[in-house]
Design a protein around this motif. Structure first.
Motif, short mmCIF file in Angstrom:
data_model
loop_
_atom_site.label_atom_id
_atom_site.label_comp_id
_atom_site.label_asym_id
_atom_site.label_seq_id
_atom_site.Cartn_x
_atom_site.Cartn_y
_atom_site.Cartn_z
N ASP A 17 2.12 12.54 7.20
CA ASP A 17 3.16 11.89 6.40
C ASP A 17 3.33 10.43 6.81
O ASP A 17 3.47 9.54 5.97
CB ASP A 17 4.49 12.63 6.55
N LYS A 20 0.27 8.40 5.56
CA LYS A 20 0.35 8.23 4.10
C LYS A 20 1.36 7.14 3.74
O LYS A 20 1.12 6.34 2.83
CB LYS A 20 0.72 9.53 3.41
N ALA A 21 2.47 7.10 4.47
CA ALA A 21 3.49 6.08 4.22
C ALA A 21 2.95 4.67 4.52
O ALA A 21 3.47 3.69 4.00
CB ALA A 21 4.74 6.36 5.04
N LYS A 22 1.91 4.58 5.36
CA LYS A 22 1.28 3.30 5.69
C LYS A 22 0.04 3.06 4.82
O LYS A 22 -0.81 2.25 5.16
CB LYS A 22 0.90 3.29 7.18
N ASN A 23 -0.07 3.81 3.72
CA ASN A 23 -1.17 3.67 2.75
C ASN A 23 -2.53 4.09 3.28
O ASN A 23 -3.56 3.57 2.84
CB ASN A 23 -1.23 2.26 2.17
#
Length: 119
Positions: A17, A20-23
């Motif tokens: 997670d 993913k939040a950091k692309n």
């Protein structure tokens, strides 16, 4: 499943997670090759990221990045090479360690990029 295994799986999911939040694009989880296992394989821009996740409870005072032995580094490198060949990739490779520390109900995540070099 033992409590530490459940916490380890929770730690890996929290790291996914977080990435993913950091692309970061997650390519696979728990990739195995022979005796090696990569916790997370991701891609960020033109770089393949091999991620070792270390999940611990507060009170574990050893520096988590030092828990990765030279044998573990060799296994991670071997598995990364196999993953690249299997998927016909032409990317730079980076080895990261992401630590997940549990303090009560709070989880602290720390991302160490380029944690070690394989050459």
């Amino acid at each position: 499943m033992a409590g530490h295994n459940q916490f380890g799986k929770l730690g890996e999911q929290k790291v996914i997670d977080f990435l993913k939040a950091k692309n970061y694009r997650i390519l696979t989880r728990n990739y195995r090759y022979l005796k090696a296992e990569i916790d997370i394989v991701a891609q960020h821009a033109d770089t393949l990221i091999v991620v070792e996740v270390k999940s611990r409870n507060k009170g574990f005072y050893e520096e988590l990045t030092t828990t990765i032995s030279s044998k573990k580094i060799k296994l991670l490198t071997m598995a990364a090479n196999q993953f690249i060949q299997e998927n016909d990739l032409d990317l730079e490779v980076r080895f990261d360690v992401v630590t997940v520390i549990k303090n009560g109900e709070h989880l602290h995540i720390e991302h160490l990029e380029n944690a070690f070099y394989f050459f």
